[in-house]
Design a protein around this motif. Structure first.
Motif, PDB file in Angstrom:
ATOM      1  N   LEU A  45       0.683  -1.235   0.079  1.00  0.00           N
ATOM      2  CA  LEU A  45      -0.091   0.003   0.291  1.00  0.00           C
ATOM      3  C   LEU A  45       0.840   1.177   0.066  1.00  0.00           C
ATOM      4  N   THR A  46       0.614   2.245  -0.674  1.00  0.00           N
ATOM      5  CA  THR A  46       1.331   3.639  -0.933  1.00  0.00           C
ATOM      6  C   THR A  46       0.372   4.493  -0.666  1.00  0.00           C
ATOM      7  N   ASN A  47       1.064   5.377  -0.142  1.00  0.00           N
ATOM      8  CA  ASN A  47       0.164   7.106   0.220  1.00  0.00           C
ATOM      9  C   ASN A  47       0.426   7.747  -0.866  1.00  0.00           C
ATOM     10  N   ASP A  48      -0.116   9.088  -0.695  1.00  0.00           N
ATOM     11  CA  ASP A  48      -0.284  10.135  -1.982  1.00  0.00           C
ATOM     12  C   ASP A  48       1.147  10.645  -2.138  1.00  0.00           C
ATOM     13  N   ASP A  75       7.575  -5.239  -1.243  1.00  0.00           N
ATOM     14  CA  ASP A  75       8.603  -5.031  -1.954  1.00  0.00           C
ATOM     15  C   ASP A  75       9.762  -4.306  -1.107  1.00  0.00           C
ATOM     16  N   PRO A  76      10.883  -4.840  -0.995  1.00  0.00           N
ATOM     17  CA  PRO A  76      11.972  -4.046  -0.118  1.00  0.00           C
ATOM     18  C   PRO A  76      12.498  -2.832  -0.781  1.00  0.00           C
ATOM     19  N   GLY A  77      12.365  -2.769  -2.218  1.00  0.00           N
ATOM     20  CA  GLY A  77      13.108  -1.699  -2.868  1.00  0.00           C
ATOM     21  C   GLY A  77      12.129  -0.913  -3.471  1.00  0.00           C
ATOM     22  N   ARG A  78      10.855  -0.894  -3.327  1.00  0.00           N
ATOM     23  CA  ARG A  78       9.892   0.132  -3.997  1.00  0.00           C
ATOM     24  C   ARG A  78      10.257   1.568  -3.674  1.00  0.00           C
ATOM     25  N   LEU A  79      10.623   2.244  -4.709  1.00  0.00           N
ATOM     26  CA  LEU A  79      10.811   3.750  -4.661  1.00  0.00           C
ATOM     27  C   LEU A  79       9.567   4.455  -4.494  1.00  0.00           C
ATOM     28  N   ASN A  80       9.719   5.707  -3.800  1.00  0.00           N
ATOM     29  CA  ASN A  80       8.397   6.742  -3.590  1.00  0.00           C
ATOM     30  C   ASN A  80       8.540   7.533  -4.607  1.00  0.00           C
ATOM     31  N   ASP A  81       7.643   8.484  -4.713  1.00  0.00           N
ATOM     32  CA  ASP A  81       7.484   9.389  -5.842  1.00  0.00           C
ATOM     33  C   ASP A  81       8.702  10.379  -6.013  1.00  0.00           C
TER      34      ASP A  81
END
Length: 134
Positions: A45-48, A75-81
């Motif tokens: 889950l990701t925020n805004d 996912d240990p490597g998922r980048l944010n925006d």
């Protein structure tokens, strides 16, 4: 001619639930957060801002919470925006236990901007650099 339906705002109750779940990640409420993920909330889950639950738990120094999310498929490597990785966030906050958990899970020390390695070098943090080396 095809008309596109206007984007719908998420249900306010869902927004409230998601906010609560992100709070559990920030505060390291591992058992509660794990129960929500086990009940169907996405471990990714990701925020805004594109921050995942792992990113928030890592940044706030909750190694046990990070591990629980990873065990549930996060996912240990998922980048944010902004192109930042959870590993770089943990290095920035000088959280060796979190760094160890993420490295063990396969997080890429060279991913993101700045990468975890670049962050450790920027702050001349030899301990973090040592943890990031294979």
């Amino acid at each position: 001619m095809t008309e596109t339906a206007p984007a719908q705002e998420p249900d306010p109750e869902l927004l409230q639930l998601w906010s609560k779940v992100f709070g559990f990640a920030r505060t390291g409420e591992t058992a509660t957060l794990a129960a929500y993920v086990d009940a169907g909330i996405s471990a990714n889950l990701t925020n805004d801002k594109g921050d995942t639950l792992v990113m928030l738990a890592a940044y706030h120094g909750h190694a046990e919470t990070v591990a629980a999310l990873l065990e549930r498929g996060a996912d240990p490597g998922r980048l944010n925006d902004r192109g930042q990785s959870p590993l770089a966030g943990a290095v920035f906050k000088n959280e060796p236990d979190v760094v160890k958990v993420l490295v063990k899970a396969g997080a890429d020390a060279e991913a993101g901007t700045p990468s975890a390695i670049e962050t450790a070098r920027m702050f001349d943090n030899a301990e973090m650099l040592a943890l990031l080396q294979p």
